[in-house]
Enzyme design. Structure first.
Site, PDB file in Angstrom:
ATOM      1  NE  ARG A 193     -10.146  10.533   9.018  1.00  0.00           N
ATOM      2  CZ  ARG A 193      -9.366   9.830   8.199  1.00  0.00           C
ATOM      3  NH1 ARG A 193      -9.783   8.696   7.675  1.00  0.00           N
ATOM      4  NH2 ARG A 193      -8.156  10.252   7.922  1.00  0.00           N
TER       5      ARG A 193
ATOM      6  CG  ASP B  36     -12.057   3.405   6.037  1.00  0.00           C
ATOM      7  OD1 ASP B  36     -11.527   4.244   6.792  1.00  0.00           O
ATOM      8  OD2 ASP B  36     -11.805   3.337   4.820  1.00  0.00           O
TER       9      ASP B  36
ATOM     10  CB  SER C 136      -8.678   5.165   7.208  1.00  0.00           C
ATOM     11  OG  SER C 136      -9.209   5.181   5.896  1.00  0.00           O
TER      12      SER C 136
ATOM     13  CE  LYS D  65      -9.365   1.885   2.361  1.00  0.00           C
ATOM     14  NZ  LYS D  65      -9.451   2.924   3.397  1.00  0.00           N
TER      15      LYS D  65
ATOM     16  CG  HIS E  90      -1.710   1.319   1.295  1.00  0.00           C
ATOM     17  ND1 HIS E  90      -2.860   1.510   0.543  1.00  0.00           N
ATOM     18  CD2 HIS E  90      -1.502   2.484   1.956  1.00  0.00           C
ATOM     19  CE1 HIS E  90      -3.325   2.730   0.764  1.00  0.00           C
ATOM     20  NE2 HIS E  90      -2.524   3.334   1.618  1.00  0.00           N
TER      21      HIS E  90
END
Length: 425
Positions: free
Chosen positions: A170, A163, A185, A189, A84
């Site tokens: 947010r 999320d 967050s 995932k 990621h």
């Protein structure tokens, strides 16, 4: 157990730690609509201002994971590993990375996103390829993984729905910057995705969400802690985003550059980061004794995996990519060494050319983008093209050029962060 929302807010407002039961209730109640938007906004602001302990962040992440499904790759014969990135300008690394790691023996279930603002999105880039599909069912993902060893697609609506709802809140309440909420967050995932190992590419610099290395390091440590606490082998590389990655920024232009890397060429920084992240992914998956990623790029096996992956998702790896109707060169104002090329300015310019979007529902131009002819440290001549802007319409150039004012500088000593700043495990 049912709590009073105001009591939960007060606990965090006054600097206390939320109990596991309070966290479970708050996340579930918000997902179900029991807690009002303004109450969750207040709690998010209290978390931003007061922070969270490691135990609180781990439990908050777990509650968000449990709000939806958790994917299962146990039917695969290969170990799973994923990457990621926190996002940046010219960050096309997923495109060459996923097939390279697949060519070295791992399975890579890569759930990716779309671009927003000055940062590009992996799905937008890949959708430049005619026929390629981002939306796949879980069974289709398994099928692509079995055939190609890697899949890059959109996350389904059943993955961490808490999320999705909290992220939107947010965004409009000034609480995006909270490191516990950013980390939970991302990690909710990624853990729900079901991968066995995870490598994080946490960017630092003007084109990154975290502008300085200290904040990026704190985010990386928080995310590594969450992964570890959830039994996912997790490591992070802190990498530079003060200048764009590679020499292409946009959608189709980044696909073209990624294919060059898979063919054994491409810009040195893209190759270096691809190989470094691939080695970390393989090590995290306990696959260190086989083919090295650099070899997979040289011998064509990474390209073979790319072609299999694109074809399995409906794309034509041999098809011509979209080309722009209009181009405009930005020329060097004087001769000397290019000392600065600001990632944020280039990213905003590409966005204004049509490569990005201001809202999630906006379309993007796959042909729009920027080609970089020089990077900091390169010697340039007065009048030489530094950048070429690409757009569907020439009326896009004026605002893009405004974004580039002050974004580059010729003369003086180049100031650049090292490509790989730190490793956090």
């Amino acid at each position: 157990m049912i709590f009073d929302a105001v009591d939960v807010i007060r606990t965090k407002r006054d600097g206390g730690s939320l109990s596991p039961e309070q966290i479970d209730w708050a996340v579930d109640a918000y997902t179900q609509g029991t807690i009002a938007e303004e109450q969750m906004a207040s709690l998010a602001m209290a978390i931003l201002l007061r922070g969270m302990t490691r135990a609180e962040v781990a439990r908050w992440t777990d509650a968000m994971i449990r709000s939806g499904e958790r994917m299962d790759w146990s039917r695969l014969s290969r170990p799973t590993t994923d990457k990621h990135s926190t996002g940046g300008v010219g960050d096309k690394i997923t495109l060459p990375l996923a097939p390279t790691v697949a060519a070295c023996g791992a399975a890579v279930p890569q759930l990716s996103g779309r671009g927003l603002g000055h940062t590009g999105g992996t799905l937008d880039k890949l959708e430049s390829i005619p026929g390629w599909r981002a939306s796949l069912s879980n069974e289709e993902m398994l099928d692509v993984l079995a055939k190609a060893g890697a899949v890059v697609c959109a996350a389904g609506s059943g993955l961490a729905p808490a999320d999705r709802k909290l992220y939107a809140l947010r965004d409009v309440t000034g609480t995006v910057e909270s490191i516990p909420l950013i980390a939970s967050s991302i990690m909710s995932k990624k853990i729900a995705e079901g991968t066995g190992a995870l490598v994080l590419d946490v960017k630092a610099g003007s084109g990154a969400f975290m502008k300085n290395a200290d904040d990026a390091r704190e985010l990386a440590r928080t995310m590594v802690g969450i992964g570890t606490d959830h039994g996912v082998r997790t490591v992070a590389l802190l990498t530079a985003m003060d200048t764009p990655l590679g020499r292409a920024v946009g959608n189709a232009v980044e696909v073209t550059e990624s294919v060059e890397v898979l063919a054994g060429g491409g810009p040195s920084d893209v190759v270096e980061l691809t190989v470094a992240l691939a080695r970390e992914m393989l090590a995290a998956a306990d696959l260190t004794g086989g083919k090295d990623p650099a070899e997979a790029l040289r011998d064509g096996s990474a390209m073979d995996a790319w072609r299999l992956m694109i074809t399995a998702q409906g794309g034509d790896p041999d098809a011509a990519l979209p080309t722009p109707n209009e181009s405009h060169d930005v020329l060097a104002p004087e001769s000397g060494v290019l000392s600065r090329l600001d990632a944020y300015g280039v990213g905003v310019a590409a966005w204004r050319l049509g490569a990005g979007r201001a809202r999630k529902e906006d379309p993007v131009s796959h042909a729009a983008g920027i080609t970089l002819h020089a990077k900091p440290g390169d010697t340039v001549r007065e009048g030489q093209p530094l950048l070429t802007l690409h757009a569907d319409s020439a009326d896009r150039f004026e605002r893009a050029l405004e974004a580039l004012e002050g974004a580059y500088e010729v003369g003086g000593e180049p100031e650049r962060l090292p490509l790989i700043i730190d490793r956090i495990a």
